[in-house]
Design an enzyme around this catalytic site. Structure first.
Site, PDB file in Angstrom:
ATOM      1  N   GLN A 201       5.003 -12.590   8.113  1.00 18.50           N
ATOM      2  CA  GLN A 201       4.925 -11.496   7.155  1.00 18.50           C
ATOM      3  C   GLN A 201       3.679 -11.646   6.291  1.00 18.50           C
ATOM      4  O   GLN A 201       3.408 -12.706   5.738  1.00 18.50           O
ATOM      5  CB  GLN A 201       6.177 -11.468   6.280  1.00 18.50           C
ATOM      6  CG  GLN A 201       7.449 -11.100   7.021  1.00 18.50           C
ATOM      7  CD  GLN A 201       7.464  -9.641   7.456  1.00 18.50           C
ATOM      8  OE1 GLN A 201       6.709  -8.820   6.952  1.00 18.50           O
ATOM      9  NE2 GLN A 201       8.341  -9.316   8.396  1.00 18.50           N
TER      10      GLN A 201
ATOM     11  N   CYS B 280      10.049  -1.497  10.353  1.00 11.78           N
ATOM     12  CA  CYS B 280       8.773  -1.229   9.693  1.00 11.78           C
ATOM     13  C   CYS B 280       8.336   0.212   9.874  1.00 11.78           C
ATOM     14  O   CYS B 280       7.258   0.586   9.394  1.00 11.78           O
ATOM     15  CB  CYS B 280       7.689  -2.180  10.200  1.00 11.78           C
ATOM     16  SG  CYS B 280       7.395  -2.072  11.975  1.00 11.78           S
TER      17      CYS B 280
ATOM     18  N   CYS C  85      -6.159   2.078   3.704  1.00 11.61           N
ATOM     19  CA  CYS C  85      -5.210   2.385   2.638  1.00 11.61           C
ATOM     20  C   CYS C  85      -5.053   3.895   2.501  1.00 11.61           C
ATOM     21  O   CYS C  85      -6.024   4.636   2.598  1.00 11.61           O
ATOM     22  CB  CYS C  85      -5.685   1.801   1.308  1.00 11.61           C
ATOM     23  SG  CYS C  85      -5.616   0.002   1.222  1.00 11.61           S
TER      24      CYS C  85
ATOM     25  N   CYS D  54     -10.279   0.658  -5.214  1.00  9.99           N
ATOM     26  CA  CYS D  54     -11.128   0.218  -4.097  1.00  9.99           C
ATOM     27  C   CYS D  54     -12.294   1.192  -3.919  1.00  9.99           C
ATOM     28  O   CYS D  54     -12.076   2.401  -3.774  1.00  9.99           O
ATOM     29  CB  CYS D  54     -10.317   0.140  -2.811  1.00  9.99           C
ATOM     30  SG  CYS D  54     -11.320  -0.278  -1.353  1.00  9.99           S
TER      31      CYS D  54
ATOM     32  N   GLU E 199      12.691 -13.721  22.105  1.00  9.81           N
ATOM     33  CA  GLU E 199      11.329 -13.401  21.682  1.00  9.81           C
ATOM     34  C   GLU E 199      10.414 -13.394  22.910  1.00  9.81           C
ATOM     35  O   GLU E 199      10.479 -14.305  23.737  1.00  9.81           O
ATOM     36  CB  GLU E 199      10.841 -14.419  20.656  1.00  9.81           C
ATOM     37  CG  GLU E 199       9.378 -14.377  20.319  1.00  9.81           C
ATOM     38  CD  GLU E 199       8.912 -13.019  19.809  1.00  9.81           C
ATOM     39  OE1 GLU E 199       7.863 -12.552  20.286  1.00  9.81           O
ATOM     40  OE2 GLU E 199       9.604 -12.437  18.941  1.00  9.81           O
TER      41      GLU E 199
ATOM     42  N   CYS F 296     -13.023   3.940   4.256  1.00  7.20           N
ATOM     43  CA  CYS F 296     -12.098   3.072   4.979  1.00  7.20           C
ATOM     44  C   CYS F 296     -10.749   3.771   5.157  1.00  7.20           C
ATOM     45  O   CYS F 296     -10.232   4.396   4.224  1.00  7.20           O
ATOM     46  CB  CYS F 296     -11.924   1.772   4.198  1.00  7.20           C
ATOM     47  SG  CYS F 296     -10.649   0.685   4.847  1.00  7.20           S
TER      48      CYS F 296
ATOM     49  N   ASP G  42      14.601  -7.232  14.547  1.00  9.71           N
ATOM     50  CA  ASP G  42      13.375  -6.888  13.825  1.00  9.71           C
ATOM     51  C   ASP G  42      12.375  -6.383  14.857  1.00  9.71           C
ATOM     52  O   ASP G  42      11.414  -7.076  15.208  1.00  9.71           O
ATOM     53  CB  ASP G  42      12.850  -8.117  13.077  1.00  9.71           C
ATOM     54  CG  ASP G  42      11.650  -7.795  12.200  1.00  9.71           C
ATOM     55  OD1 ASP G  42      11.260  -6.619  12.132  1.00  9.71           O
ATOM     56  OD2 ASP G  42      11.097  -8.736  11.589  1.00  9.71           O
TER      57      ASP G  42
END
Length: 458
Positions: free
Chosen positions: A267, A412, A98, A87, A320, A95, A385
């Site tokens: 996702q 996560c 990443c 990239c 939820e 940026c 989750d």
């Protein structure tokens, strides 16, 4: 007593290193996409580096104290896993989206495995061998199906620099999926917007969502507030408007079709939903007739799979908080009346209420070979989750009090997972299995599926 003897010698405030360039040896990877180096007794968190390298690091942030932050601007001795960045925007000062563009894909997964293992060791007291599995055999590019682009001062789209509000303009995003990384919106300016979100579904349908900043109404506080005097300022909030695309996005997992609101969560990696579902089912091993609690259920991805496994003799209840997701789940579960997602914030109170409801349903309706019944309350399986912050002690306590035979935790953030695993261990549970997946190539993020069972917590 001599007053002078109690006085501590004063220390002059350390001179800021901001902008200084320091040659350092890079040590271990740390959680958050940077590595650790040391200089003159201080820790330096260095981005764009790799363990074992000697680099020239330019300090980008120094607020005093025991650490500062830096970018590796010159590599004096390179590590074997260093590669050319695919990239053009992923460089010091560029940026911030990443973290690992300069690392081979096997090297990225090894770094993520080391972070997960370190968090489990430091926060949970567990020594665990971790392997991060790829979701596909691709090159780590073209996978991200949803990107929220920032809007610069001139209306140009881009992404923000690391720990900064500065917007780096982009002509394309190499990790973006077709229709997202090369979105037509990138060829236009968007003055007046705060962000522009672009997403694509399994059919290749693309949506564009405009996020505009609008000030929230200030809150009055106390009697003075009611008299129109003292007010608290409120942070601006974003309003969302769909600019283009279909009214719903469509995805398929294990032969089932799901519809999701354009602004709803799904996702982002094309393989993630299917792989995570398979992993959850394998870990939970649901049987016909069992009762399942699905927390942070979203639009019903895991709820539907679990419902298929427990069949109509069982029941699955999801909780939820997002109204849009609950509406989507209603559509996605329409053919499974023994399963549903209810709008509720996940808390100890809502978990206890859901547990009681599931435990009291069909107490004597078990089929031969199905789950045992007879408890006035309780569930057989809990799947959760949670958001990046994790579930937390109160929620974990309520889950374990429901006495499930297994808890499957999709995480996560490895630090939040490790803290919650420690809570469970303190309550007498054990970590029975852990799978880790490279669902976000080129970034430091990693997804884990942990399996908790009753037993010695260590």
């Amino acid at each position: 007593m001599n007053q002078r003897a109690n006085q501590q010698p004063s220390r002059a405030a350390p001179q800021s290193w901001l902008g200084h360039r320091l040659e350092v040896f890079v040590e271990a990877i740390a959680h958050g996409g940077h590595c650790v180096a040391r200089h003159d007794g201080r820790v330096i968190f260095v981005r764009h580096a790799l363990p074992g390298e000697r680099v020239l690091a330019e300090v980008t942030e120094d607020r005093g104290g025991s650490f500062c932050r830096a970018d590796a601007v010159e590599i004096r001795t390179a590590a074997p896993d260093r590669v050319r960045r695919p990239c053009p925007y992923a460089h010091p000062g560029g940026c911030g989206g990443c973290d690992f563009q300069h690392v081979s894909l096997p090297g990225q997964r090894a770094l993520k495995a080391a972070v997960v293992a370190e968090q489990l060791s430091r926060l949970a007291g567990l020594e665990w061998a971790v392997t991060v599995q790829p979701l596909d055999d691709g090159n780590g590019l073209g996978w991200r199906r949803r990107v929220r682009f920032a809007v610069g001062p001139g209306g140009e789209l881009g992404l923000r620099a690391h720990r900064s509000h500065h917007v780096v303009p982009l002509s394309h995003c190499p990790i973006g999926a077709p229709g997202v990384g090369d979105a037509r919106a990138l060829r236009s300016d968007w003055p007046g917007l705060a962000e522009l979100e672009v997403a694509v579904d399994d059919r290749g349908e693309v949506v564009e969502l405009a996020h505009r900043e609008r000030p929230a109404r200030p809150r009055r506080t106390g009697d003075r507030g009611r008299r129109g005097g003292d007010r608290r300022s409120a942070r601006p909030v974003l309003s969302t408007e769909q600019l283009s695309g279909p009214p719903a996005l469509h995805y398929a997992v294990a032969g089932r079709r799901f519809t999701v609101h354009p602004a709803g969560f799904w996702q982002t990696h094309p393989r993630a939903a299917e792989v995570f579902t398979e992993t959850v089912l394998r870990a939970a091993a649901p049987r016909p007739g069992e009762r399942v609690l699905d927390l942070y259920a979203g639009s019903g991805l895991f709820t539907a799979a679990l419902a298929s496994a427990v069949t109509g003799t069982g029941s699955v209840l999801g909780l939820e908080a997002e109204a849009v997701a609950v509406t989507d789940a209603g559509h996605n579960l329409a053919d499974q009346p023994w399963a549903g997602v209810r709008r509720a914030t996940v808390s100890a109170e809502t978990i206890r209420a859901a547990t009681a409801e599931l435990g009291s349903a069909e107490q004597d309706s078990a089929e031969p070979g199905g789950a045992e019944r007879g408890r006035a309350a309780g569930v057989d399986i809990v799947v959760l989750d949670p958001p990046r912050s994790g579930a937390g002690r109160e929620v974990l306590t309520a889950i374990l009090a429901a006495a499930p035979r297994v808890v499957v935790y999709v995480a996560c953030d490895p630090a939040a997972l490790a803290r919650d695993v420690r809570f469970a261990m303190d309550a007498g549970w054990r970590l029975d299995d852990l799978s880790a997946f490279d669902a976000f190539p080129m970034t430091h993020h990693v997804e884990c599926v942990a399996v908790l069972r009753p037993g010695s917590g260590g």
